[in-house]
Design an enzyme around this catalytic site. Structure first.
Site, PDB file in Angstrom:
ATOM      1  CG  HIS A  18      13.012  -0.275   9.945  1.00  0.00           C
ATOM      2  ND1 HIS A  18      14.347  -0.528   9.747  1.00  0.00           N
ATOM      3  CD2 HIS A  18      12.429  -0.454   8.720  1.00  0.00           C
ATOM      4  CE1 HIS A  18      14.568  -0.849   8.477  1.00  0.00           C
ATOM      5  NE2 HIS A  18      13.430  -0.800   7.840  1.00  0.00           N
ATOM      6  CG  HIS A  41       8.655  -1.575  -2.933  1.00  0.00           C
ATOM      7  ND1 HIS A  41       7.300  -1.404  -2.782  1.00  0.00           N
ATOM      8  CD2 HIS A  41       8.931  -1.243  -4.225  1.00  0.00           C
ATOM      9  CE1 HIS A  41       6.782  -0.985  -3.932  1.00  0.00           C
ATOM     10  NE2 HIS A  41       7.741  -0.878  -4.821  1.00  0.00           N
ATOM     11  CB  SER A  89      10.891  -3.341   6.419  1.00  0.00           C
ATOM     12  OG  SER A  89      11.131  -3.656   5.066  1.00  0.00           O
ATOM     13  CD  GLU A 107      13.551  -6.465  -3.611  1.00  0.00           C
ATOM     14  OE1 GLU A 107      13.223  -5.724  -2.677  1.00  0.00           O
ATOM     15  OE2 GLU A 107      14.032  -6.041  -4.681  1.00  0.00           O
ATOM     16  CG  ASP A 132       6.141  -4.242 -10.899  1.00  0.00           C
ATOM     17  OD1 ASP A 132       6.139  -3.579  -9.841  1.00  0.00           O
ATOM     18  OD2 ASP A 132       5.894  -3.755 -12.008  1.00  0.00           O
ATOM     19  CG  ASP A 153      10.584   1.392   2.055  1.00  0.00           C
ATOM     20  OD1 ASP A 153      10.752   2.581   1.744  1.00  0.00           O
ATOM     21  OD2 ASP A 153      11.460   0.703   2.631  1.00  0.00           O
TER      22      ASP A 153
HETATM   23  C1  LIG Z   1      13.798   1.218  -0.066  1.00  0.00           C
HETATM   24  S1  LIG Z   1      14.255  -0.399  -0.536  1.00  0.00           S
HETATM   25  C2  LIG Z   1      13.421  -1.402   0.630  1.00  0.00           C
HETATM   26  C3  LIG Z   1      13.884  -1.336   2.032  1.00  0.00           C
HETATM   27  C4  LIG Z   1      13.118  -2.192   3.001  1.00  0.00           C
HETATM   28  N1  LIG Z   1      11.689  -1.999   2.877  1.00  0.00           N
HETATM   29  C5  LIG Z   1      13.544  -1.885   4.405  1.00  0.00           C
HETATM   30  O1  LIG Z   1      12.946  -1.008   5.045  1.00  0.00           O
HETATM   31  O2  LIG Z   1      14.477  -2.538   4.895  1.00  0.00           O
HETATM   32  C6  LIG Z   1      13.305  -0.640  -1.971  1.00  0.00           C
HETATM   33  C7  LIG Z   1      13.352  -2.053  -2.534  1.00  0.00           C
HETATM   34  O3  LIG Z   1      12.360  -2.160  -3.546  1.00  0.00           O
HETATM   35  C8  LIG Z   1      12.845  -2.993  -4.571  1.00  0.00           C
HETATM   36  N2  LIG Z   1      12.032  -2.677  -5.760  1.00  0.00           N
HETATM   37  C9  LIG Z   1      12.202  -1.707  -6.689  1.00  0.00           C
HETATM   38  N3  LIG Z   1      11.163  -1.666  -7.543  1.00  0.00           N
HETATM   39  C10 LIG Z   1      10.299  -2.639  -7.149  1.00  0.00           C
HETATM   40  C11 LIG Z   1       9.041  -3.084  -7.607  1.00  0.00           C
HETATM   41  N4  LIG Z   1       8.445  -2.514  -8.662  1.00  0.00           N
HETATM   42  N5  LIG Z   1       8.440  -4.088  -6.959  1.00  0.00           N
HETATM   43  C12 LIG Z   1       9.018  -4.681  -5.873  1.00  0.00           C
HETATM   44  N6  LIG Z   1      10.224  -4.316  -5.395  1.00  0.00           N
HETATM   45  C13 LIG Z   1      10.852  -3.302  -6.005  1.00  0.00           C
HETATM   46  C14 LIG Z   1      14.307  -2.643  -4.659  1.00  0.00           C
HETATM   47  O4  LIG Z   1      15.035  -3.701  -5.262  1.00  0.00           O
HETATM   48  C15 LIG Z   1      14.671  -2.417  -3.198  1.00  0.00           C
HETATM   49  O5  LIG Z   1      15.141  -3.628  -2.632  1.00  0.00           O
END
Ligand SMILES: C[S@@+](CC[C@H](N)C(=O)[O-])C[C@H]1O[C@@H](n2cnc3c(N)ncnc32)[C@H](O)[C@@H]1O
Length: 262
Positions: A18, A41, A89, A107, A132, A153
């Site tokens: 962050h 993500h 984020s 997401e 996705d 991420d």
């Molecule tokens: C590491 S966390 C994100 C944290 C966030 N970026 C933060 O810094 O606060 C990863 C996120 O990606 C989501 N996720 C997993 N696979 C995904 C995909 N193929 N496309 C989009 N989101 C996805 C998960 O549900 C999760 O919420």
């Protein structure tokens, strides 16, 4: 998908990621021209850290003092004092962009997607997409606003995530060659991480934040941000901010920070 970011929210990796995101946004905001942030993500937006099952935040944001010398770190501390409303984020980005800028969130998990929609329902600058990222990102590039930061991420749940990311980055950069792509990467195996750096066919700024040294086998020694098309001399702002952060979050005398172009 089993991943729940509440387990890791506020950890050293989150704080590091962050802080880098804020540095990127600060740099882009130096020019009046609008820019967009795409968070591929996005997670939930906000987290109640007191409900985190394994309390990783206690060794992360929980260790930060009230005051810091570096202005970027102080700005981050000011945003994160309420541990029941810890910003992910999307909230970090939304509270740092200006009125002319735009934030696009992707997401996949339904519950997190719904939580983002609710959180940003009155914010016209923020657009939330459910689905996705590996499919949706390419369709969003190049963005209408031609200056952009893409935060990538992923949860690294699947064994082929690094290969998929390399492929995604290659295609995404073809569609948006001037975009700034910032990928977060866990550091568990040094050999694997170095191999990934070498496999990327682009010049990049690599920043590593490791409270633990490489030779200690714990679950997560640290993490990296790999930034393709980094702002000019971003490392000059980041290195001192991250070095001060390390003073607070170091777990071992051999913990380290690195920022270099490769
Ligand atoms: C590491 S966390 C994100 C944290 C966030 N970026 C933060 O810094 O606060 C990863 C996120 O990606 C989501 N996720 C997993 N696979 C995904 C995909 N193929 N496309 C989009 N989101 C996805 C998960 O549900 C999760 O919420």
């Amino acid at each position: 998908m089993n991943y729940q970011h509440l387990y890791h929210a506020g950890s050293h990796a989150d704080v590091f990621k962050h802080l880098v995101l804020m540095a990127l946004i600060e740099y882009f905001a130096q020019k009046d021209k609008p820019f967009c942030v795409i968070d591929t993500h996005a997670g939930n937006g906000v987290y109640n850290l007191t409900e985190s099952p394994n309390q990783e935040w206690q060794a992360g944001v929980g260790k930060l003092p009230q005051t810091a010398a570096h202005p970027l770190l102080q700005k981050y501390i000011n945003k994160t004092r309420d541990f029941s409303q810890f910003p992910g984020s999307p909230v970090i980005a939304a509270t740092n962009i200006r009125p002319q800028d735009e934030l696009i969130l992707i997401e996949k998990a339904e519950a997190s997607y719904q939580s983002l929609r609710k959180h940003f329902r009155y914010n016209k600058q923020v657009h939330v997409h459910g689905g996705d990222a590996y499919q949706l990102l390419l369709g969003l590039l190049p963005p209408k606003i031609k200056r952009g930061i893409m935060l990538i991420d992923p949860p690294y749940e699947s064994g082929d995530e690094l290969e998929k990311l390399n492929d995604l980055l290659t295609k995404a950069i073809k569609k948006f060659p001037t975009g700034c792509f910032a990928l977060w990467l866990p550091i568990k195996s040094r050999a694997l991480v170095n191999q990934f750096y070498q496999s990327l066919a682009f010049e990049k700024l690599i920043c590593e934040f490791c409270p633990w040294p490489d030779d200690i086998a714990i679950r997560l020694n640290g993490s990296a941000m790999v930034i393709i098309n980094p702002p000019y001399q971003l490392e000059k702002t980041l290195k001192p901010a991250l070095s001060e952060l390390l003073k607070f979050l170091k777990q071992d005398p051999k913990g380290f920070v690195k920022c270099y172009i490769a």
